[in-house]
Design an enzyme around this catalytic site. Structure first.
Site, mmCIF file in Angstrom:
data_model
loop_
_atom_site.group_PDB
_atom_site.id
_atom_site.type_symbol
_atom_site.label_atom_id
_atom_site.label_comp_id
_atom_site.label_asym_id
_atom_site.label_seq_id
_atom_site.Cartn_x
_atom_site.Cartn_y
_atom_site.Cartn_z
ATOM 1 N N GLU A 48 8.367 45.399 13.513
ATOM 2 C CA GLU A 48 9.606 45.162 11.917
ATOM 3 C C GLU A 48 11.083 45.007 12.314
ATOM 4 O OE1 GLU A 48 9.089 49.041 9.798
ATOM 5 O OE2 GLU A 48 9.865 48.626 8.274
ATOM 6 N N ARG A 279 1.487 54.594 23.593
ATOM 7 C CA ARG A 279 2.853 53.842 23.514
ATOM 8 C C ARG A 279 3.767 55.160 24.801
ATOM 9 N NH1 ARG A 279 6.906 54.819 19.449
ATOM 10 N NH2 ARG A 279 4.458 54.544 18.331
ATOM 11 N N LYS A 289 13.203 54.693 17.251
ATOM 12 C CA LYS A 289 14.449 53.998 16.594
ATOM 13 C C LYS A 289 15.568 54.675 15.783
ATOM 14 C CE LYS A 289 12.141 50.123 15.380
ATOM 15 N NZ LYS A 289 11.064 48.878 14.223
HETATM 16 P P1 ATP Z 1 9.044 52.306 13.268
HETATM 17 O O1 ATP Z 1 8.845 53.630 13.926
HETATM 18 O O2 ATP Z 1 10.127 51.258 12.836
HETATM 19 O O3 ATP Z 1 7.769 51.663 13.102
HETATM 20 P P2 ATP Z 1 8.010 51.307 15.586
HETATM 21 O O4 ATP Z 1 9.172 51.627 17.216
HETATM 22 O O5 ATP Z 1 6.391 51.393 15.952
HETATM 23 O O6 ATP Z 1 9.374 51.835 14.817
HETATM 24 P P3 ATP Z 1 7.704 48.203 15.060
HETATM 25 O O7 ATP Z 1 8.458 47.679 14.727
HETATM 26 O O8 ATP Z 1 6.845 49.299 14.290
HETATM 27 O O9 ATP Z 1 8.581 50.006 15.887
HETATM 28 O O10 ATP Z 1 6.660 47.859 16.489
HETATM 29 C C1 ATP Z 1 6.315 47.085 17.187
HETATM 30 C C2 ATP Z 1 5.403 47.008 17.791
HETATM 31 O O11 ATP Z 1 5.889 48.193 18.893
HETATM 32 C C3 ATP Z 1 4.131 47.850 17.137
HETATM 33 O O12 ATP Z 1 2.722 47.270 17.353
HETATM 34 C C4 ATP Z 1 4.832 49.012 17.626
HETATM 35 O O13 ATP Z 1 2.928 49.967 18.385
HETATM 36 C C5 ATP Z 1 5.138 49.059 19.447
HETATM 37 N N1 ATP Z 1 5.695 50.373 19.713
HETATM 38 C C6 ATP Z 1 6.782 50.379 19.297
HETATM 39 N N2 ATP Z 1 6.952 51.421 20.267
HETATM 40 C C7 ATP Z 1 5.628 51.657 21.269
HETATM 41 C C8 ATP Z 1 6.351 52.169 22.942
HETATM 42 N N3 ATP Z 1 7.054 53.105 22.583
HETATM 43 N N4 ATP Z 1 5.137 51.450 23.519
HETATM 44 C C9 ATP Z 1 4.429 51.033 22.911
HETATM 45 N N5 ATP Z 1 4.305 50.577 21.886
HETATM 46 C C10 ATP Z 1 5.451 50.198 20.918
HETATM 47 MG MG MG Z 2 5.958 50.773 13.935
#
Ligand code: ATP
Ligand code: MG
Length: 563
Positions: A48, A279, A289
């Site tokens: 995102e 994660r 974030k």
């Molecule tokens: P938000 O809370 O804004 O959704 P987010 O960290 O999930 O934050 P995204 O931009 O939606 O951010 O994440 C993009 C991709 O990265 C998603 O598929 C998410 O699952 C993956 N991702 C985010 N944080 C992690 C993490 N700590 N470890 C592994 N994958 C992650």
């Molecule tokens: Mg997300």
């Protein structure tokens, strides 16, 4: 662009690498290829654009792009930009930059969920017409109250019985801007008594009179993430939709939605399969974030690309390499249960790669002057110094040597503690790749160590090794060295799990995470290119910063945090 092709070319998965360890995701993919369910796999990385990418995203990127490459499939970079309010072009640009840096090949064209808004809306009309969605006009509070709890079932909305025709008319009015924010929502019609709260008629569209960074004012009705995401995957014929574990409870809705849409002929089977993995949680690091934004906005760090930040922009500026990250990701693998990964595993992966690829240089971080009294003023020698001790083919460089040198302040002790082998009055040490000197005193007025040199002790000359000394210290010539700011970065947080429990994570900031020293560097470092990495002998790995002349410490030679 050059970053991308360069990195992708060098790191082709499987090319020069041992076969990757099997795991539940690989097994699922292999089973689907073997059964003929899919001829070719398609994965995606769906950020995102509401923040900078961080080390957790790197895990997801390397996983998704790595699998696609390994199995001869494709991986899309897709911006999940369905929320008009928090998304910005600055983030889109920084994400593309980071993905390129990691060497992930998305075919050069980024995709945008917002390009699918028309189709998503068409799906919504289909769900309404087929009796699988309805417009709810309860207030937000009523909806919350009627959702029930983990132990109590929910209660049907009084609007749940609206006819498809009535729903369709209302939905079109919502789309056409005839209703204010919050007046109605579109909900999937599933089961208010489901034990899975996510199946209790989840909201799928909400009214939001807000401009979007790409579609501008075209819409005032926006899809909810849980509705949009499965449709995005299906539009792109994603075969394996990998996401983090917190989406496990959403999987039944993901499947419900796509099955309904496939029944209606909007998609063809086989449909994408959601698979969850743990994660990344790294000790001494925050990856949320919200917290990263707070660190930047409140000025606890120097911006998104502060080398202490776990963002990929920060990691890169610190000198972390994408290859180091790849090794780290391989080492930690993927798991089905969340756990904390030790920060030292990441640092070890970086050390390992940097040890291999970083040329050696001499830099004095805390300079103290050393004067060789029996060396004539103005006389200069050029010492031949290897660029990498294990790689003779990297050659040697001439490093000028003279009467006055800079050495590390802690390589001299007026009153040496027991077991101290470096300079103290009466003791001899070797100046690396140069001569053996004897300390004859210290002059407090000029703050300089006084020495004499054994002229026949020069490294590499016959008989030089008849001098047996226990200390071997680095140096630079004061007449040739240049002063430069060197930032000694350390962990941004001082505890393994910052902000655990109810504690304010800011209280766990490490007050010593950044120290800038005015170092003295050997002449060859003047030519360092921005981003280039070096081992400063006896200190660690350092990368040239974009700021003039500055260097950032990437990682020390040894872990100073082990207990
Ligand atoms: P938000 O809370 O804004 O959704 P987010 O960290 O999930 O934050 P995204 O931009 O939606 O951010 O994440 C993009 C991709 O990265 C998603 O598929 C998410 O699952 C993956 N991702 C985010 N944080 C992690 C993490 N700590 N470890 C592994 N994958 C992650
Ligand atoms: Mg997300």
């Amino acid at each position: 662009m050059s970053t991308k092709t360069g990195a992708a070319g060098k790191t082709g998965a499987g090319a020069s690498r041992a076969p990757s360890a099997s795991n539940f995701i690989r097994q699922a993919i292999e089973a689907d290829l073997a059964s003929g369910k899919h001829a070719r796999i398609v994965t995606r990385f769906p950020p995102e654009p509401n923040g900078y990418l961080h080390l957790g995203h790197a895990k997801s990127i390397l996983l998704n792009f790595g699998l696609a490459q390994e199995y001869g499939g494709r991986c899309n970079l897709r911006f999940d930009d369905t929320n008009p309010e928090k998304e910005e072009q600055e983030y889109v640009d920084s994400i593309i930059d980071a993905v390129n840096w990691l060497g992930a090949d998305y075919g050069g064209t980024a995709l945008y969920a917002s390009d699918y808004f028309d189709f998503m809306y068409r799906c919504a009309e289909y769900l309404v017409s087929s009796g699988n969605a309805y417009v709810d006009s309860q207030s937000a509070e009523e909806m919350r109250a009627n959702r029930g709890s983990f132990t109590a079932p929910g209660t049907d909305s009084p609007y749940r019985g609206r006819s498809p025709d009535e729903n369709l008319a209302l939905l079109r009015e919502m789309r056409d801007g005839l209703h204010p924010d919050g007046a109605h929502v579109l909900r999937a019609k599933i089961d208010m008594a489901s034990p899975n709260i996510n199946l209790r008629d989840p909201a799928i569209y909400r009214i939001k009179h807000a401009a979007h960074h790409r579609t501008a004012g075209a819409w005032c009705l926006y899809p909810m993430y849980t509705y949009a995401h499965p449709i995005e995957d299906a539009i792109e014929s994603v075969t394996h939709s990998l996401c983090t574990l917190e989406f496990e409870d959403q999987r039944p809705f993901y499947d419900w939605l796509l099955e309904k849409l496939a029944d209606g002929g909007l998609f063809e089977r086989p449909l994408p399969q959601q698979i969850e993995f743990a994660r990344l949680q790294l000790t001494y690091v925050v990856l949320s974030k919200r917290r990263l934004i707070q660190l930047v906005e409140e000025g606890h760090v120097d911006g998104w690309d502060d080398p202490r930040m776990p963002t990929l922009a920060g990691a890169r500026r610190r000198g972390y390499t994408s290859e180091g990250l790849r090794r780290f990701a391989e080492r930690i693998g993927v798991a089905k249960e969340n756990s904390w990964i030790e920060f030292s595993i990441l640092e070890d992966a970086m050390r390992e790669h940097l040890n291999d690829m970083a040329p050696r240089r001499m830099a004095v971080l805390d300079p103290l002057k050393l004067v060789i009294e029996n060396w004539p003023e103005g006389k200069e020698a050029l010492c031949e110094v290897p660029n990498h001790p294990q790689k003779p083919d990297w050659g040697k460089r001439p490093v000028p040597f003279g009467r006055e040198l800079w050495i590390e302040r802690d390589d001299f002790a007026f009153d040496p503690p027991k077991g101290y082998f470096r300079l103290f009055p009466g003791n001899e040490v070797r100046l690396r790749y140069a001569y053996v000197v004897k300390c004859i005193g210290y002059d407090a007025a000029s703050d300089s160590v006084r020495c004499t040199v054994h002229e026949d002790s020069r490294s590499g000359t016959p008989g030089a090794d008849r001098y047996k000394v226990k200390g071997n210290i680095h140096w630079v010539s004061t007449a040739h060295a240049h002063a430069a700011p060197v930032r000694l970065y350390d962990r941004l947080f001082g505890v393994p799990q910052p902000g655990s429990g109810e504690r304010d994570f800011l209280l766990d900031l490490n007050p010593d995470s950044k120290k800038t020293v005015s170092a003295q560097l050997e002449p060859a470092l003047r030519e360092a290119r921005v981003g280039e990495s070096f081992q400063f002998e006896r200190h660690g790995y350092f990368a040239r910063d974009p700021d003039p002349n500055a260097f950032n410490r990437t990682v020390t030679l040894r872990d100073s945090w082990v207990k």
